[in-house]
Design a protein around this motif. Structure first.
Motif, PDB file in Angstrom:
ATOM      1  N   CYS A 132       0.844  -1.196   0.000  1.00 41.33           N
ATOM      2  CA  CYS A 132       0.000   0.000   0.000  1.00 41.33           C
ATOM      3  C   CYS A 132       0.879   1.244   0.000  1.00 41.33           C
ATOM      4  CB  CYS A 132      -0.924  -0.008   1.215  1.00 41.33           C
ATOM      5  SG  CYS A 132      -1.792   1.533   1.469  1.00 41.33           S
ATOM      6  N   HIS A 133       1.936   1.223   0.808  1.00 43.98           N
ATOM      7  CA  HIS A 133       2.838   2.376   0.855  1.00 43.98           C
ATOM      8  C   HIS A 133       3.601   2.561  -0.450  1.00 43.98           C
ATOM      9  CE1 HIS A 133       2.761   1.973   5.484  1.00 43.98           C
ATOM     10  NE2 HIS A 133       1.782   2.742   5.040  1.00 43.98           N
ATOM     11  N   THR A 153      -3.168   0.010  -4.390  1.00 47.73           N
ATOM     12  CA  THR A 153      -4.393   0.131  -3.600  1.00 47.73           C
ATOM     13  C   THR A 153      -5.500  -0.659  -4.254  1.00 47.73           C
ATOM     14  OG1 THR A 153      -3.763   2.437  -3.522  1.00 47.73           O
ATOM     15  CG2 THR A 153      -5.718   1.816  -2.321  1.00 47.73           C
ATOM     16  N   ARG A 154      -6.433  -1.137  -3.439  1.00 49.61           N
ATOM     17  CA  ARG A 154      -7.549  -1.883  -4.004  1.00 49.61           C
ATOM     18  C   ARG A 154      -8.866  -1.357  -3.464  1.00 49.61           C
ATOM     19  NH1 ARG A 154      -7.873  -7.876  -1.730  1.00 49.61           N
ATOM     20  NH2 ARG A 154      -9.649  -7.860  -3.133  1.00 49.61           N
ATOM     21  N   THR A 175      -4.707   7.522  -1.090  1.00 50.17           N
ATOM     22  CA  THR A 175      -3.432   6.878  -0.759  1.00 50.17           C
ATOM     23  C   THR A 175      -2.370   7.185  -1.809  1.00 50.17           C
ATOM     24  OG1 THR A 175      -3.953   4.853  -1.966  1.00 50.17           O
ATOM     25  CG2 THR A 175      -4.601   4.919   0.349  1.00 50.17           C
TER      26      THR A 175
END
Lengths: 328, 249
Positions: B80-81, B85-86, B158
């Protein structure tokens, strides 16, 4: 620093909390001795409820083993004051450290378990620790021990002064816990905790470190519970494995408080503690009936308002006592 | 269409539960800025593939390269970082938090920045997804379309480089669906690579550059959308035109 970035609403809450603390701190001058003792007990339950709620309501760690940390905190206080001659006041941070250490040892094992298994695991851990204290003859084994007179005297010389000191310690811990948890919920970690409370899967996928958050909370709650344990046994002056590691006193009643008050909201634990003490004080003379009423009360709340008394109030009036909502 | 750089290179990725193979040596590329559609019947292993790419499930075999970096063993949080993303098939809002707070969480933790820094990014994501008017509303009280928008808003917040969309158009009306397509096109035009699993084919076809077909955990075929829609494999899977073919799998 924190105050600067806070909206007015929250500054007002901190000011009101401070004012309440000052008023309650002056209670020994206008409240009877018996009631001071009761208030002291109230603060200790308040702190335990706020802490258990932080753990169960926010991180989802349903622990039925918090009595382990009350017990370890209490015993640590007895050991360092009675056996090592350390000042009772210094024993409070030592109790915190001891409880944190025990939590740190058990956490990696317990965190392999989930849900109900975690709950049972914490209980077993607490029983195990309790049994260890049964086996130490130097600490009185199963019979326990009393706090030596010289230690009692070193808290304060006169009885009245000692009761006041213990009262202030309890007040400090009770309201200090509320202050600290409220500040925590207003921080970035608080945002993570509320996200975790609502949806763990989504929280993980958005970059929140679930394991670390849970671990840190578990340790911090254990440490604070240890401090409360130390002060509770200042007041009791006597400790035994049975009273120190009482599942009923330090966990079951706390769960009752949080469930009726409203799990997952800071106000829930506060409201729950107040309701519990009102019920207890009005029904205490009726013996068994008291427990039946408590049970029925809990069942009714759970069936009709799963968010507890506070949840019901909040839904209806759309107000919160300790607002944590972020404004865009 | 040619893409200068590979965002994702998946090589012979496999996953099985016991003897049941859910992902069977799947390999594919995704260019930077490309949108890839994934179709296939229920149980074809589409969502599992997403779990493997986003890191919520570990693969048994194979590798995943993300902008040249091997992320096969990297944790979901770190992915994620890194910008993966989902969105979830069933929206997963933080129902006790407001819409704004939901997005704030995504910005603050997805980008590892302070809450104060995350504020502007959250507001931006809300504007982009037309959720500004519902910022103060509890996410639990949002309609289905708004919940899907919120999934997208959180993803955007994000700062993704690769967006995984899992059946985001399902259950929406025609108008709602078109709004969503427009939003996804905006994200795509910002240079974000997209992989989109979708049963609503017309929505998918209006966005993606390429389509990959999965069935029984395997890649059946891939290619340009217009070719894929004409291919016999897709007809047999979707319309059951040639049942022998399915039995033969």
């Amino acid at each position: 620093m924190i105050l600067k970035s806070l909206p007015k609403k929250q500054i007002r809450v901190f000011l009101v909390l401070t004012l309440i603390t000052i008023i309650l701190a002056s209670a020994p001058w206008w409240v009877s001795r018996a009631d001071i003792r009761l208030l002291g007990e109230f603060y200790s339950f308040l702190a335990l409820a706020v802490l258990w709620n932080l753990l169960a309501g926010y991180t989802g760690l349903i622990s039925v083993g918090q009595q382990a940390f009350v017990g370890v905190g209490g015993y640590a206080m007895f050991i360092v004051t009675a056996k090592l001659g350390i000042s009772p006041f210094l024993s409070v941070p030592i109790s915190m450290l001891a409880a944190a250490l025990i939590a740190g040892v058990f956490a990696p094992l317990l965190f392999r378990l989930n849900g109900a298994h975690f709950a049972i695991g914490t209980w077993v851990a607490a029983e195990t620790i309790s049994l260890c204290f049964f086996m130490v003859p130097e600490l009185g084994g199963g019979a326990g021990m009393s706090l030596p007179t010289d230690v009692v005297k070193s808290i304060a010389s006169s009885r009245a002064m000692r009761e006041m000191t213990i009262y202030w310690l309890m007040l400090g811990l009770g309201l200090g816990t509320i202050f600290a948890v409220y500040a925590l919920l207003l921080s970035k970690t608080g945002l993570a905790l509320m996200a975790l409370r609502d949806n763990e899967i989504a929280a993980a996928s958005l970059g929140i470190n679930i394991w670390k958050t849970k671990f840190v909370m578990y340790i911090a709650v254990a440490a604070a519970t240890g401090a409360i344990g130390a002060v509770i046994f200042f007041q009791k002056l006597r400790i035994s494995p049975e009273s120190a590691f009482s599942l009923n006193d330090w966990t079951i009643i706390i769960i009752f408080i949080v469930v009726i008050g409203g799990i997952g909201k800071l106000e829930g634990a506060i409201v729950g503690t107040i309701v519990f003490f009102i019920l207890r004080e009005t029904l205490a003379d009726y013996g068994v009936v008291y427990l039946i009423v408590l049970g029925v009360f809990a069942i009714i709340i759970m069936m009709f308002s799963r968010k507890g008394i506070w949840g019901m109030f909040e839904e209806k009036f759309k107000r919160s006592l300790l607002p944590v909502t972020r404004e865009p | 269409m040619l893409f200068e750089e590979n965002a994702l290179t998946v090589t012979e990725l496999s996953k099985s539960y016991g003897t049941f193979i859910v992902t069977n040596e799947i390999s594919f590329n995704l260019g930077k800025g490309e949108a890839l559609g994934i179709i296939g019947p229920n149980g074809a292993g589409k969502t599992t593939l997403f779990n493997l790419i986003s890191g919520t499930t570990n693969s048994d075999k194979g590798s995943i390269q993300y902008f040249g970096q091997d992320i096969t063993k990297v944790s979901a949080r770190q992915r994620c970082h890194l910008g993966i993303t989902r969105s979830f098939q069933v929206p997963q809002p933080f129902s006790g938090l407001t819409t704004y707070e939901n997005v704030l969480v995504a910005a603050a933790f997805g980008q590892e920045i302070s809450e104060a820094e995350a504020k502007d990014k959250a507001v931006e994501a809300l504007e982009l997804t037309s959720l500004t008017s519902k910022a103060r509303q509890l996410a639990g009280s949002l309609t289905l379309l708004d919940r899907k928008r919120l999934e997208l808003a959180r993803s955007i917040a994000t700062a993704p480089r690769l967006l995984l969309l899992d059946e985001i158009a399902g259950g929406l009306t025609e108008t709602e669906c078109n709004e969503l397509i427009e939003l996804i096109m905006t994200i795509k035009n910002n240079g974000v690579s997209i992989i989109w699993i979708e049963h609503v084919l017309h929505a998918l076809l209006s966005v993606v550059d390429r389509i990959m077909v999965l069935d029984f955990g395997q890649k059946i075929t891939e290619g340009k959308p217009e070719d894929i829609m004409k291919s016999p494999e897709v007809s047999s899977i979707y319309l059951g035109l040639d049942e022998e073919n399915i039995d033969g799998q």
